[in-house]
Design an enzyme around this catalytic site. Structure first.
Site, PDB file in Angstrom:
ATOM      1  N   CYS A   9       0.829  -1.195   0.000  1.00  0.00           N
ATOM      2  CA  CYS A   9       0.000   0.000   0.000  1.00  0.00           C
ATOM      3  C   CYS A   9       0.864   1.245   0.000  1.00  0.00           C
ATOM      4  O   CYS A   9       2.078   1.179   0.121  1.00  0.00           O
ATOM      5  CB  CYS A   9      -0.870   0.034   1.247  1.00  0.00           C
ATOM      6  SG  CYS A   9      -1.896  -1.412   1.469  1.00  0.00           S
ATOM      7  N   GLY A  35      -0.739   0.384  -5.113  1.00  0.00           N
ATOM      8  CA  GLY A  35      -2.033  -0.234  -4.828  1.00  0.00           C
ATOM      9  C   GLY A  35      -3.123   0.362  -5.689  1.00  0.00           C
ATOM     10  O   GLY A  35      -3.266   1.582  -5.746  1.00  0.00           O
ATOM     11  N   ASN A 109       0.731   1.128   5.985  1.00  0.00           N
ATOM     12  CA  ASN A 109       1.390   0.305   4.968  1.00  0.00           C
ATOM     13  C   ASN A 109       2.243  -0.715   5.695  1.00  0.00           C
ATOM     14  O   ASN A 109       3.094  -0.342   6.501  1.00  0.00           O
ATOM     15  CB  ASN A 109       2.256   1.188   4.047  1.00  0.00           C
ATOM     16  CG  ASN A 109       3.127   0.391   3.085  1.00  0.00           C
ATOM     17  OD1 ASN A 109       4.215   0.821   2.734  1.00  0.00           O
ATOM     18  ND2 ASN A 109       2.674  -0.779   2.661  1.00  0.00           N
ATOM     19  N   GLY A 110       2.034  -1.978   5.384  1.00  0.00           N
ATOM     20  CA  GLY A 110       2.819  -3.038   6.018  1.00  0.00           C
ATOM     21  C   GLY A 110       1.928  -4.151   6.503  1.00  0.00           C
ATOM     22  O   GLY A 110       0.733  -4.178   6.206  1.00  0.00           O
ATOM     23  N   CYS A 244      13.162  -3.268   3.444  1.00  0.00           N
ATOM     24  CA  CYS A 244      12.742  -4.289   2.475  1.00  0.00           C
ATOM     25  C   CYS A 244      13.502  -4.119   1.169  1.00  0.00           C
ATOM     26  O   CYS A 244      13.329  -3.124   0.462  1.00  0.00           O
ATOM     27  CB  CYS A 244      11.238  -4.136   2.228  1.00  0.00           C
ATOM     28  SG  CYS A 244      10.659  -5.076   0.823  1.00  0.00           S
ATOM     29  N   TYR A 250      11.520  -4.257  -7.068  1.00  0.00           N
ATOM     30  CA  TYR A 250      10.288  -4.187  -7.854  1.00  0.00           C
ATOM     31  C   TYR A 250       9.345  -3.050  -7.465  1.00  0.00           C
ATOM     32  O   TYR A 250       8.752  -2.400  -8.306  1.00  0.00           O
ATOM     33  CB  TYR A 250       9.522  -5.510  -7.738  1.00  0.00           C
ATOM     34  CG  TYR A 250       8.094  -5.436  -8.227  1.00  0.00           C
ATOM     35  CD1 TYR A 250       7.809  -5.480  -9.591  1.00  0.00           C
ATOM     36  CD2 TYR A 250       7.030  -5.296  -7.334  1.00  0.00           C
ATOM     37  CE1 TYR A 250       6.503  -5.384 -10.047  1.00  0.00           C
ATOM     38  CE2 TYR A 250       5.725  -5.196  -7.794  1.00  0.00           C
ATOM     39  CZ  TYR A 250       5.460  -5.245  -9.143  1.00  0.00           C
ATOM     40  OH  TYR A 250       4.182  -5.150  -9.589  1.00  0.00           O
ATOM     41  N   CYS A 390       6.560 -13.229   1.846  1.00  0.00           N
ATOM     42  CA  CYS A 390       6.836 -12.042   2.668  1.00  0.00           C
ATOM     43  C   CYS A 390       5.733 -11.896   3.712  1.00  0.00           C
ATOM     44  O   CYS A 390       4.557 -11.995   3.388  1.00  0.00           O
ATOM     45  CB  CYS A 390       6.856 -10.800   1.793  1.00  0.00           C
ATOM     46  SG  CYS A 390       7.086  -9.288   2.745  1.00  0.00           S
ATOM     47  N   CYS A 441      16.281  -6.400   4.811  1.00  0.00           N
ATOM     48  CA  CYS A 441      15.585  -7.679   4.939  1.00  0.00           C
ATOM     49  C   CYS A 441      15.583  -8.335   3.561  1.00  0.00           C
ATOM     50  O   CYS A 441      15.102  -7.748   2.592  1.00  0.00           O
ATOM     51  CB  CYS A 441      14.139  -7.455   5.402  1.00  0.00           C
ATOM     52  SG  CYS A 441      13.154  -8.969   5.329  1.00  0.00           S
ATOM     53  N   CYS A 444      12.620 -12.781   1.427  1.00  0.00           N
ATOM     54  CA  CYS A 444      11.951 -13.403   0.278  1.00  0.00           C
ATOM     55  C   CYS A 444      12.937 -14.187  -0.588  1.00  0.00           C
ATOM     56  O   CYS A 444      12.540 -15.042  -1.377  1.00  0.00           O
ATOM     57  CB  CYS A 444      11.194 -12.365  -0.543  1.00  0.00           C
ATOM     58  SG  CYS A 444      12.137 -10.913  -1.008  1.00  0.00           S
TER      59      CYS A 444
HETATM   60  P1  AMP Z   1       5.086 -14.390 -12.009  1.00  0.00           P
HETATM   61  O1  AMP Z   1       4.347 -14.465 -13.278  1.00  0.00           O
HETATM   62  O2  AMP Z   1       4.254 -14.826 -10.845  1.00  0.00           O
HETATM   63  O3  AMP Z   1       6.427 -15.067 -12.055  1.00  0.00           O
HETATM   64  O4  AMP Z   1       5.363 -12.857 -11.717  1.00  0.00           O
HETATM   65  C1  AMP Z   1       6.525 -12.208 -12.113  1.00  0.00           C
HETATM   66  C2  AMP Z   1       6.200 -10.817 -12.590  1.00  0.00           C
HETATM   67  O5  AMP Z   1       5.435 -10.137 -11.593  1.00  0.00           O
HETATM   68  C3  AMP Z   1       7.443  -9.986 -12.836  1.00  0.00           C
HETATM   69  O6  AMP Z   1       7.283  -9.393 -14.095  1.00  0.00           O
HETATM   70  C4  AMP Z   1       7.465  -8.946 -11.736  1.00  0.00           C
HETATM   71  O7  AMP Z   1       7.801  -7.679 -12.244  1.00  0.00           O
HETATM   72  C5  AMP Z   1       6.059  -8.930 -11.200  1.00  0.00           C
HETATM   73  N1  AMP Z   1       5.998  -8.900  -9.714  1.00  0.00           N
HETATM   74  C6  AMP Z   1       6.933  -9.266  -8.828  1.00  0.00           C
HETATM   75  N2  AMP Z   1       6.502  -9.115  -7.549  1.00  0.00           N
HETATM   76  C7  AMP Z   1       5.250  -8.642  -7.640  1.00  0.00           C
HETATM   77  C8  AMP Z   1       4.253  -8.256  -6.677  1.00  0.00           C
HETATM   78  N3  AMP Z   1       4.490  -8.333  -5.379  1.00  0.00           N
HETATM   79  N4  AMP Z   1       3.055  -7.836  -7.141  1.00  0.00           N
HETATM   80  C9  AMP Z   1       2.805  -7.763  -8.473  1.00  0.00           C
HETATM   81  N5  AMP Z   1       3.699  -8.084  -9.415  1.00  0.00           N
HETATM   82  C10 AMP Z   1       4.900  -8.522  -9.026  1.00  0.00           C
END
Ligand code: AMP
Length: 451
Positions: A9, A35, A109-110, A244, A250, A390, A441, A444
């Site tokens: 968030c 979000g 947030n958290g 984090c 990302y 996480c 941290c 993950c």
């Molecule tokens: P996946 O298809 O599950 O392997 O998702 C990988 C893709 O999701 C990558 O392109 C990342 O940029 C993106 N991604 C990584 N972490 C998150 C997250 N927490 N929420 C949404 N997208 C994510």
């Protein structure tokens, strides 16, 4: 299940500015990437709090008329993303409550790691909960505290919660901002050009409203905003920073500075490290937009291989409701990401993404590039294998859904049908983060949890 409530968030707080709610609104626009499920703002005119919150994007939740009703010189705001829990509007923030000292609103947030424990204890004592949000625990803890002043009640309440929290509280006349002792999630303090202060999850909000960055709220620090005074600081907990690392990988926007460092530069350095440790001969480096862009630039610069925009992203695709058949699912992916066939055809391509979670995105992208005629597709990931969920506020699925927790790298490579696959390792990731590497941290990627 409360454990499933992984919320990523954004929070913002504006204090001492007559355009408070509008500034909160603009800030939420800048923080929309954190979000998209719901948005909300509470404002105070010194006598009364007003709240508007709704499911949907910031732009759809508010219009000029609504913002006009959010009067006063202080406001707090929130954008929410949650994968589980209730879809209801009750789960949107700010969380508002009337209690014996008056009115308050909270944004968070958290993720609290002892939320269920606290909730059960409160329910045993007769408390009634309206939502599944961790944040509601705080309202109850503050309302039930035996201290007489709100400040003391907040200190009392945050002493009982554990986990990750960047919080902003609004009362009728004051605002409070607080970060947990580890500073898992970011929170920065700035000064507004027209007077007053801003706190926000990321500094990209400051840039939008013209605020000047002062500093990060320290881990374990509580800031009190009261009348025209400079914010007062109380170090509630001994700081033991564990920021984090996924904010750099990302989550944060590249134009933000989080944990004292540029997100863009850090991501680019991750790409450089990746090129250095995992080289491969190819004709071009292309990013998976948008997350992979800075790392792909870094990879290209370090390797000397040309950077190309090999995949187009359509930014206007929100959620699509077409799910049922495989054919339709593929179409859905293509709606969002399309290959630049003329550029890719017959070429050996290095494709860079920031992370692989379930592996579905990578598989689709490799297939799409091959269908577009790429002769080789080499997948490079600018973070280590995501092996553990996480519990501190990033939305990752359970371990059984994390591909790297269940398959070897060779098998993942076969699964995504790439010609090669390589990840950044933990040491190289930490090298990209120039500040004290003990302060992060990395659970993950390592399973080493702090709380
Ligand atoms: P996946 O298809 O599950 O392997 O998702 C990988 C893709 O999701 C990558 O392109 C990342 O940029 C993106 N991604 C990584 N972490 C998150 C997250 N927490 N929420 C949404 N997208 C994510």
């Amino acid at each position: 299940m409360l454990e499933d409530m992984n919320e990523k968030c954004a929070v913002v707080g504006i204090y001492g500015n007559k355009e408070a709610s509008k500034l909160a609104y603009f800030s939420l626009h800048a923080l929309q990437h954190r979000g998209q499920e719901a948005a909300g703002i509470s404002s105070s005119n010194g006598v009364k709090l007003q709240t508007i919150k709704k499911r949907g994007l910031v732009m759809r939740v508010f219009d000029e008329k609504k913002l006009e009703t959010l009067r006063g010189s202080s406001a707090i705001g929130h954008t929410r993303y949650s994968t589980a829990g209730d879809d209801s509007i009750l789960d949107a923030q700010p969380v508002f409550a009337r209690y014996d000292l008056g009115e308050m609103a909270i944004v968070h947030n958290g993720n609290l790691t002892n939320a269920e424990e606290i909730r059960n204890r409160l329910i045993d004592k007769g408390a009634i909960f309206q939502t599944f949000m961790d944040t509601e625990n705080l309202i109850h803890l503050i309302a039930k505290s035996e201290k007489r002043k709100l400040l003391d009640r907040i200190i009392d309440a945050v002493g009982k919660i554990e986990g990750a929290f960047s919080l902003v509280f609004l009362s009728r006349t004051k605002m409070f901002a607080m970060r947990d002792r580890h500073g898992f999630r970011p929170l920065s303090l700035g000064k507004l050009p027209g007077g007053g202060y801003i706190v926000a999850s990321e500094t990209c909000a400051f840039d939008l409203v013209g605020a000047e960055f002062i500093r990060d709220v320290k881990p374990g620090e509580l800031l009190i905003f009261d009348e025209d005074k400079e914010p007062e600081s109380i170090q509630v907990f001994e700081p033991t920073p564990k920021h984090c690392i996924f904010e750099y990988v990302y989550f944060s926007r590249p134009d933000s500075k989080v944990f004292g460092q540029s997100v863009y530069q850090t991501r680019k350095d991750m790409g450089r490290e990746l090129a250095h440790i995992k080289p491969v001969e190819a004709d071009m480096v292309i990013p998976v937009p948008d997350g992979g862009v800075p790392a792909a630039i870094g990879y290209a610069q370090e390797s000397g291989i040309p950077y190309e925009m090999g995949i187009m992203r359509n930014h206007y695709i929100g959620r699509t409701f077409i799910e049922p058949t495989q054919e339709m699912r593929d179409l859905k992916v293509k709606m969002k990401l399309s290959p630049m066939t003329d550029i890719i055809k017959g070429k050996r391509v290095i494709v860079v993404d920031d992370s692989i979670v379930r592996g579905t995105t990578s598989k689709r992208i490799v297939r799409m590039l091959k269908e577009a005629g790429a002769s080789e597709v080499h997948m490079r990931v600018s973070s280590p294998p995501t092996t553990d969920p996480c519990f501190y506020g990033v939305d990752t699925p359970n371990k059984d859904k994390l591909i790297a927790a269940n398959m070897s790298q060779d098998d993942i490579c076969k699964f995504i049908e790439a010609d090669s696959l390589a990840y950044l390792d933990e040491a190289s990731l930490l090298r990209s983060v120039k500040t004290d590497t003990d302060n992060y941290c990395t659970a993950c990627f390592t399973g080493k949890y702090i709380v």
